[in-house]
Design a protein around this motif. Structure first.
Motif, mmCIF file in Angstrom:
data_model
loop_
_atom_site.group_PDB
_atom_site.id
_atom_site.type_symbol
_atom_site.label_atom_id
_atom_site.label_comp_id
_atom_site.label_asym_id
_atom_site.label_seq_id
_atom_site.Cartn_x
_atom_site.Cartn_y
_atom_site.Cartn_z
ATOM 1 N N TYR A 176 -7.429 -8.367 -8.578
ATOM 2 C CA TYR A 176 -6.120 -8.974 -8.799
ATOM 3 C C TYR A 176 -6.189 -10.491 -8.686
ATOM 4 C CZ TYR A 176 -5.951 -9.126 -3.662
ATOM 5 O OH TYR A 176 -6.225 -9.360 -2.333
ATOM 6 N N THR A 196 -2.116 -7.335 -10.409
ATOM 7 C CA THR A 196 -3.286 -6.475 -10.581
ATOM 8 C C THR A 196 -3.856 -6.652 -11.986
ATOM 9 O OG1 THR A 196 -2.451 -4.849 -9.007
ATOM 10 C CG2 THR A 196 -4.110 -4.083 -10.585
ATOM 11 N N LEU A 197 -5.157 -6.929 -12.060
ATOM 12 C CA LEU A 197 -5.840 -7.048 -13.345
ATOM 13 C C LEU A 197 -6.340 -5.685 -13.814
ATOM 14 C CD1 LEU A 197 -7.982 -10.238 -12.612
ATOM 15 C CD2 LEU A 197 -5.879 -10.091 -13.974
ATOM 16 N N TYR A 198 -6.995 -4.973 -12.914
ATOM 17 C CA TYR A 198 -7.541 -3.662 -13.249
ATOM 18 C C TYR A 198 -7.995 -2.969 -11.982
ATOM 19 C CZ TYR A 198 -11.757 -6.588 -13.122
ATOM 20 O OH TYR A 198 -12.722 -7.488 -12.753
ATOM 21 N N VAL A 209 -10.511 -14.556 -8.432
ATOM 22 C CA VAL A 209 -10.215 -13.134 -8.538
ATOM 23 C C VAL A 209 -10.462 -12.529 -7.163
ATOM 24 C CG1 VAL A 209 -10.904 -10.946 -9.583
ATOM 25 C CG2 VAL A 209 -10.833 -13.019 -10.965
#
Length: 113
Positions: free
Chosen positions: A64, A74-76, A99
């Protein structure tokens, strides 16, 4: 070090594995650490250190961004067999943002230094 399981996992995760010679494969395994993380534990980010690429053996990690106001985006999520290259952003000069990675559940990972 779990050398044989490490090799099997790296072979599965990286399509280029078979193009490495035996010394390169051995070097990659010798420079890979096995770590476990408890749910909620911080894995990477915010401390200026280069963690290295993270390969998830089991569990789930969440990558995130943290906004200036403190909100998380949240990115993944990373699951078994997934690799997080953004945790090795120190070698990726075009990455100019921080990140963060936390364990979303109890997780076992390989850290490729």
């Amino acid at each position: 070090m779990e050398h044989v399981p490490c090799e099997m996992l790296l072979r599965k995760a990286f399509p280029f594995w078979d193009r490495l010679d035996a010394a390169q494969q051995d070097s990659l395994c010798r420079n890979t650490q096995f770590k476990t993380y408890r749910r909620g534990e911080h894995v990477h980010g915010g401390n200026g250190e280069c963690t290295g690429a993270i390969l998830v053996k089991s569990g789930c990690l969440r990558a995130y961004l943290l906004s200036e106001s403190g909100k998380e985006v949240t990115l993944y999520r990373l699951y078994e067999g997934d690799v997080c290259m953004l945790s090795a952003s120190c070698v990726l000069q075009s990455i100019t943002f921080d990140v963060f990675v936390d364990a979303a559940e109890d997780s076992a990972c390989y850290i490729l230094n």
